[in-house]
Structures are given as structure tokens and as C-alpha cells.
Write a protein that holds these residues in place. Structure first.
Motif, short mmCIF file in Angstrom:
data_model
loop_
_atom_site.label_atom_id
_atom_site.label_comp_id
_atom_site.label_asym_id
_atom_site.label_seq_id
_atom_site.Cartn_x
_atom_site.Cartn_y
_atom_site.Cartn_z
N PRO A 93 0.82 -1.23 0.00
CA PRO A 93 0.00 0.00 0.00
C PRO A 93 0.85 1.27 0.00
CG PRO A 93 -0.78 -1.56 1.66
CD PRO A 93 0.55 -2.05 1.20
N VAL A 94 2.00 1.23 0.66
CA VAL A 94 2.89 2.40 0.68
C VAL A 94 3.43 2.67 -0.72
CG1 VAL A 94 4.99 3.39 1.69
CG2 VAL A 94 3.51 1.92 3.06
N GLY A 95 3.80 1.61 -1.44
CA GLY A 95 4.28 1.80 -2.80
C GLY A 95 3.23 2.38 -3.71
N LEU A 96 1.99 1.89 -3.60
CA LEU A 96 0.92 2.44 -4.42
C LEU A 96 0.61 3.89 -4.04
CD1 LEU A 96 -1.53 -0.61 -4.63
CD2 LEU A 96 0.19 0.14 -6.27
N LEU A 97 0.71 4.20 -2.75
CA LEU A 97 0.48 5.58 -2.32
C LEU A 97 1.52 6.51 -2.92
CD1 LEU A 97 -0.92 7.71 -0.56
CD2 LEU A 97 0.58 7.01 1.33
N GLY A 98 2.79 6.12 -2.88
CA GLY A 98 3.83 6.94 -3.50
C GLY A 98 3.61 7.10 -4.99
N GLY A 99 3.23 6.02 -5.66
CA GLY A 99 2.96 6.13 -7.09
C GLY A 99 1.79 7.03 -7.39
N ALA A 100 0.74 6.96 -6.57
CA ALA A 100 -0.42 7.83 -6.78
C ALA A 100 -0.04 9.30 -6.62
CB ALA A 100 -1.53 7.45 -5.80
N ILE A 101 0.76 9.60 -5.62
CA ILE A 101 1.19 11.00 -5.43
C ILE A 101 2.01 11.46 -6.62
CG2 ILE A 101 2.55 12.54 -3.98
CD1 ILE A 101 1.83 10.83 -1.60
N LEU A 102 2.91 10.60 -7.12
CA LEU A 102 3.72 10.96 -8.29
C LEU A 102 2.84 11.21 -9.51
CD1 LEU A 102 6.80 8.56 -8.09
CD2 LEU A 102 6.78 11.02 -7.74
N LEU A 103 1.86 10.32 -9.74
CA LEU A 103 0.99 10.49 -10.91
C LEU A 103 0.16 11.76 -10.81
CD1 LEU A 103 -0.19 6.80 -11.44
CD2 LEU A 103 1.48 8.08 -12.78
N LEU A 104 -0.38 12.02 -9.63
CA LEU A 104 -1.17 13.25 -9.46
C LEU A 104 -0.30 14.50 -9.62
CD1 LEU A 104 -3.45 12.25 -6.44
CD2 LEU A 104 -4.11 12.50 -8.84
N THR A 105 0.93 14.43 -9.13
CA THR A 105 1.84 15.57 -9.30
C THR A 105 2.16 15.79 -10.77
OG1 THR A 105 2.82 15.10 -7.13
CG2 THR A 105 4.08 16.50 -8.62
#
Length: 382
Positions: A93-105
Motif C-alpha cells: 500500500p505504501v508503494g501504491l500511495l507513493g505512485g499515486a502521489i507521483l501520478l497526481l503531481t
């Protein structure tokens, strides 16, 4: 900037490994369940799943060490299959959270670039014509979101490191065992270094001071037997006695420089710079005096490094820097512009490494062929 780029790349790779981990965990569950009633097949499946879990965990360790700077978790191999599986199960879940923040950014940055480009070329993005208050509103809003995204990425990186150290790092028992081994090794190395130093001092006294004392006695004996040449011989004896005093002073400084007790590390290092035949620049930035063992070890590191640079590196200039590091540590760096190629396994540098290790410090030598040579030592003072 380089650290930030590496962290972003590490989070992007972490998003991919998180997706792979989810897929692997789901596939493992689907494959293992039908084999629970088949012992032979279950063993084969468990072996395959264990191999996949370990390999994916190794990939995660490479990512942590290469991009997120977590050398402790990246270099440890003492965990088992259960801890690796637990790490993958907790970490995805932490990895997906980091990826989601990167994609939104990335989406937000792309949107702002598109709006700016269309306004600059006379377009109307989403039917909005360019007006100053609209542009100001969007840019302020985008700045706030960028700040929140940055804080989110920093938080994800810290959480990644904590999870890795919790599941992939050494346990308390492993850390205690490793600490005991380090202490036993450092104690043996300190004893060996003390013996080597004692032998070197004895050799200096025997080959230097003792030989000069013999020569002095012979000159005085000749002066007694040849009164006509007594003035010349006494003058030579006087010169020899001054050289003996210089040699004794040099040996005494190698044992322990009295300037450390009387004037402190800064003055002792200044005298090292004065005695060097090569120009030496000294930058001393410590506000408070470090403990006496740290002062002595730092002095010997500088003295030996300067001697090596003078004798072996054919250096034209040497710089010494003493500064304060993290948690009050003392950082000592000696740089010379010599030929380089210094061997960290040499007797002199090995002795320095043992001195530093005895104080739980770190000793590094960077000496590529052609130079420059950088010798650094870090002494914890907490």
C-alpha cells in the motif's frame, strides 16, 4: 537536486514493485489453496513461492540502497522467508500511495503547462480566457498542491525506510550479536595497533636516537684524546646533541603531543602544519573541545596523513578540515593533490583505521590513481 531525483525514481520503481507484489501475493494465494491437500505439490509450490518472494525482496533492497539511501536495510541478508513475505504484504500500500502521489503531481504539472501554453498562444483552455486574477488563482492553488505533494513524497520515503528497517533490517538480537563481534574485533585490532606503535617507537629510538648518542660519545672521546682538535670536535658534538633533542622531541610527539593537553587540538594541528615541508592549509571549525580520546585520534590521523602525503604522494599542497557533523560528531578531512594510488590496506592507514574504529568511528580513504587523495575520519561524540 540529485537526491530528490533519485528519490522520485525510487518511488516510481517502488510503485511498479508494489503492483508486482500485489500480483504475486494474489497468485500465491490462488495457487497455494488448491495444493493444501496435496503434500508433494504443496512443497513444490511453497519452494517456488519462497524463491519469488526472496527475489522480489532482493529487488526491493536494491531499490532502497540505490535510490533511497538506506544502506542498512539494503545490505542485510539475515531475514527469512517469513519476514520477507511480511514486508511485501505490508509495503505494497505504501508503494501504491507513493505512485499515486507521483501520478497526481505529474498530472497537475502537465495541466499547468498546458494552460500556460494555450494562454500564451491565444487559446482558451476549458473556455477560460486569460485574466490576471484567474492566472494568479490557478498558480497559487497549484503551488499549495505542489507543497502538499512534496510533503507527501517525503513522508512516503521516510515510511519506506522505516518499513524496510523494521522487516528487512537486523533484529535486536542480530544487532547485539554484530555489535559484540565488532567490539571483539576492534579490541584485537587496538591491541595489535598498540604493539605495532610500540615497535615503531623502539625502532625510532634504536635506529635514530641511540645511534646519535653513540656518535656523540665518540666525538667527545676524540675531543679528550686530541686536545688540538677539541674545539672542532666539541662543536660537532654540540650540533649532534641538538639533532638528538630534535629526534627525541619527534618521538615524544608521536607518543602523545603535549600541545593537546595544554592548548588543544587546533594548536596541535597548527604545529603539524608548521612542521610540514609541504604547504598546509588548516580550517578548524569546532566550537567546543572534543573528548581527549577523540582529540588524540584526530591528531594522529592528521599527522599520519600529512606524513604520507609528504613522503609518498609527492603532494604540492595539503588541506586539513576539522568540522562538526551530525549529532555532534567530529569530521576530519585531509586532502592532497599528490599522485594518488594510496593503498587503504597499507600498514600506516590500517593503523589509523584501527584507531578510529576503537572509538566507533568511520575511516575512509579515496585515492584514485592521479589524485587527489582524500582521507576522512568521523568520530561520534554523543
Amino acid at each position: 537536486m540529485r537526491v530528490a531525483v533519485r528519490a522520485v525514481a525510487g518511488l516510481a520503481i517502488g510503485m511498479l514493485t508494489a503492483l508486482v507484489a500485489v500480483a504475486c501475493l494474489a497468485l500465491a494465494g490462488l495457487v497455494i489453496a488448491p495444493t493444501l491437500a496435496w503434500p508433494a505439490g504443496r512443497a513444490t509450490v511453497f519452494r517456488l513461492v519462497s524463491t519469488g518472494v526472496i527475489r522480489l525482496t532482493r529487488l526491493e533492497q536494491w531499490r532502497l540502497g540505490r535510490f533511497l539511501g538506506d544502506a542498512e536495510a539494503a545490505g542485510y541478508r539475515g531475514y527469512g522467508r517469513e519476514r520477507a513475505l511480511a514486508y511485501l504484504g505490508v509495503r505494497w500500500p505504501v508503494g501504491l500511495l507513493g505512485g499515486a502521489i507521483l501520478l497526481l503531481t505529474a498530472y497537475g504539472a502537465g495541466t499547468m503547462v498546458a494552460f500556460t501554453w494555450m494562454w500564451a498562444t491565444g487559446g482558451t483552455p476549458d473556455g477560460m480566457r486569460f485574466e490576471l486574477w484567474i492566472a494568479a488563482y490557478l498558480f497559487v492553488f497549484a503551488g499549495v498542491l505542489a507543497f502538499l505533494a512534496l510533503q507527501g513524497l517525503i513522508g512516503v520515503v521516510r515510511l519506506e525506510r522505516r518499513l524496510a528497517r523494521r522487516f528487512l533490517g537486523p533484529t535486536d538480537a542480530d544487532a547485539l550479536r554484530r555489535r559484540i563481534e565488532e567490539l571483539a574485533t576492534s579490541r584485537a585490532e587496538v591491541v595489535e595497533a598498540v604493539d605495532a606503535e610500540r615497535r615503531r617507537i623502539e625502532r625510532d629510538l634504536h635506529d635514530g636516537v641511540q645511534q646519535r648518542l653513540v656518535a656523540l660519545g665518540m666525538l667527545l672521546g676524540q675531543a679528550r684524546r686530541h686536545p688540538t682538535r677539541s674545539a672542532e670536535l666539541v662543536e660537532r658534538a654540540h650540533d649532534e646533541s641538538r639533532q638528538i633533542l630534535d629526534d627525541l622531541r619527534e618521538v615524544a610527539w608521536r607518543v602523545y603531543p603535549t600541545a593537546l593537553d595544554n592548548l588543544g587540538l587546533a594548536e596541535a594541528l597548527a604545529r603539524v602544519a608548521e612542521r610540514s615541508p609541504v604547504p598546509v592549509s588548516l580550517r578548524y571549525e569546532l566550537v567546543e573541545r572534543p573528548p581527549a580520546p577523540v582529540e588524540a585520534a584526530a591528531y594522529f590521523v592528521v599527522s599520519e596523513a600529512v606524513t604520507n602525503a609528504t613522503k609518498h604522494a609527492v603532494a604540492g599542497r595539503i588541506s586539513i578540515a576539522v568540522a562538526t557533523g551530525e549529532d555532534g560528531a567530529v569530521l576530519v578531512t585531509i586532502t592532497d593533490d599528490g599522485a594518488g594510488g594510496a593503498d587503504p590496506a597499507g600498514s600506516g592507514l590500517t593503523g589509523l583505521a584501527r584507531r578510529v574504529a576503537a572509538l566507533d568511528g568511520r575511516f575512509l580513504v579515496d585515492s584514485p590513481v592521479g589524485g587527489p587523495t582524500v582521507v576522512s575520519a568521523e568520530f561520534p561524540c554523543g
